[in-house]
Design a protein around this motif. Structure first.
Motif, PDB file in Angstrom:
ATOM      1  N   LYS A   6     -12.245  -6.255  -6.492  1.00 44.87           N
ATOM      2  CA  LYS A   6     -13.112  -7.414  -6.708  1.00 44.87           C
ATOM      3  C   LYS A   6     -13.110  -8.321  -5.475  1.00 44.87           C
ATOM      4  N   ASP A   7     -11.939  -8.555  -4.901  1.00 48.68           N
ATOM      5  CA  ASP A   7     -11.855  -9.405  -3.712  1.00 48.68           C
ATOM      6  C   ASP A   7     -12.602  -8.784  -2.534  1.00 48.68           C
ATOM      7  N   ILE A   8     -12.473  -7.474  -2.376  1.00 51.94           N
ATOM      8  CA  ILE A   8     -13.155  -6.791  -1.274  1.00 51.94           C
ATOM      9  C   ILE A   8     -14.669  -6.846  -1.479  1.00 51.94           C
ATOM     10  N   ILE A   9     -15.106  -6.590  -2.697  1.00 50.05           N
ATOM     11  CA  ILE A   9     -16.549  -6.659  -3.001  1.00 50.05           C
ATOM     12  C   ILE A   9     -17.073  -8.068  -2.741  1.00 50.05           C
ATOM     13  N   ASN A  10     -16.313  -9.089  -3.124  1.00 50.60           N
ATOM     14  CA  ASN A  10     -16.739 -10.474  -2.878  1.00 50.60           C
ATOM     15  C   ASN A  10     -16.884 -10.754  -1.390  1.00 50.60           C
ATOM     16  N   ARG A  11     -15.954 -10.240  -0.588  1.00 51.23           N
ATOM     17  CA  ARG A  11     -16.054 -10.407   0.868  1.00 51.23           C
ATOM     18  C   ARG A  11     -17.326  -9.752   1.399  1.00 51.23           C
ATOM     19  N   LEU A  12     -17.617  -8.559   0.907  1.00 51.62           N
ATOM     20  CA  LEU A  12     -18.807  -7.836   1.371  1.00 51.62           C
ATOM     21  C   LEU A  12     -20.093  -8.546   0.932  1.00 51.62           C
ATOM     22  N   LYS A  13     -20.101  -9.083  -0.275  1.00 48.99           N
ATOM     23  CA  LYS A  13     -21.278  -9.824  -0.740  1.00 48.99           C
ATOM     24  C   LYS A  13     -21.499 -11.080   0.104  1.00 48.99           C
ATOM     25  N   VAL A  42     -20.002 -12.894  11.008  1.00 51.64           N
ATOM     26  CA  VAL A  42     -20.129 -11.714  10.145  1.00 51.64           C
ATOM     27  C   VAL A  42     -19.250 -10.591  10.671  1.00 51.64           C
ATOM     28  N   ARG A  43     -19.269 -10.378  11.967  1.00 50.81           N
ATOM     29  CA  ARG A  43     -18.444  -9.321  12.562  1.00 50.81           C
ATOM     30  C   ARG A  43     -16.964  -9.570  12.271  1.00 50.81           C
ATOM     31  N   SER A  44     -16.546 -10.800  12.412  1.00 51.68           N
ATOM     32  CA  SER A  44     -15.154 -11.162  12.140  1.00 51.68           C
ATOM     33  C   SER A  44     -14.800 -10.907  10.672  1.00 51.68           C
ATOM     34  N   SER A  45     -15.707 -11.272   9.803  1.00 53.43           N
ATOM     35  CA  SER A  45     -15.489 -11.059   8.368  1.00 53.43           C
ATOM     36  C   SER A  45     -15.392  -9.569   8.034  1.00 53.43           C
ATOM     37  N   ILE A  46     -16.257  -8.779   8.619  1.00 56.38           N
ATOM     38  CA  ILE A  46     -16.240  -7.332   8.384  1.00 56.38           C
ATOM     39  C   ILE A  46     -14.958  -6.726   8.951  1.00 56.38           C
ATOM     40  N   ASN A  47     -14.558  -7.153  10.144  1.00 55.55           N
ATOM     41  CA  ASN A  47     -13.316  -6.639  10.729  1.00 55.55           C
ATOM     42  C   ASN A  47     -12.118  -6.961   9.841  1.00 55.55           C
ATOM     43  N   ARG A  48     -12.087  -8.161   9.293  1.00 52.19           N
ATOM     44  CA  ARG A  48     -10.993  -8.545   8.388  1.00 52.19           C
ATOM     45  C   ARG A  48     -11.019  -7.677   7.131  1.00 52.19           C
ATOM     46  N   THR A  49     -12.193  -7.413   6.610  1.00 51.66           N
ATOM     47  CA  THR A  49     -12.314  -6.573   5.425  1.00 51.66           C
ATOM     48  C   THR A  49     -11.846  -5.152   5.718  1.00 51.66           C
ATOM     49  N   ILE A  50     -12.190  -4.641   6.886  1.00 50.51           N
ATOM     50  CA  ILE A  50     -11.713  -3.317   7.294  1.00 50.51           C
ATOM     51  C   ILE A  50     -10.187  -3.309   7.316  1.00 50.51           C
ATOM     52  N   GLY A  51      -9.594  -4.346   7.873  1.00 51.47           N
ATOM     53  CA  GLY A  51      -8.142  -4.439   7.924  1.00 51.47           C
ATOM     54  C   GLY A  51      -7.513  -4.438   6.542  1.00 51.47           C
ATOM     55  N   ILE A  52      -8.141  -5.125   5.612  1.00 53.88           N
ATOM     56  CA  ILE A  52      -7.629  -5.171   4.241  1.00 53.88           C
ATOM     57  C   ILE A  52      -7.717  -3.799   3.586  1.00 53.88           C
TER      58      ILE A  52
END
Length: 86
Positions: A6-13, A42-52
């Motif tokens: 859920k947290d990952i999906i929220n980040r992607l949304k 956005v790039r920073s957010s996506i990179n953080r999500t990849i790390g998670i």
């Protein structure tokens, strides 16, 4: 630290919403610097999500080892490859 789906999906949304906002900025001919700033966010957010996601995979491999040591080694190697690709 395990992050649930859920947290990952929220980040992607959230990133998806930011991208829509950037598209609108481009349509409205806003300043280049403002667009680049948002793209960087956005790039920073996506990179953080990849790390998670990668962190979750590594935790899974460590916390739920398979009986076969060779397979466990392969699983760890795959997780490390994900880090390298990032």
């Amino acid at each position: 630290m395990k992050t649930d789906k859920k947290d990952i999906i929220n980040r992607l949304k959230r990133a998806e919403g930011q991208l829509r906002g950037i598209q609108k900025m481009i349509d409205e001919d806003q300043e280049c610097i403002d667009i680049v700033t948002q793209l960087t966010a956005v790039r920073s957010s996506i990179n953080r999500t990849i790390g998670i996601v990668i962190g979750n995979k590594i935790n899974q491999v460590i916390e739920e080892p398979v009986a076969d040591p060779k397979q466990q080694e392969e699983n760890l190697a795959k997780a490390i490859d994900l880090i390298i690709k990032k």
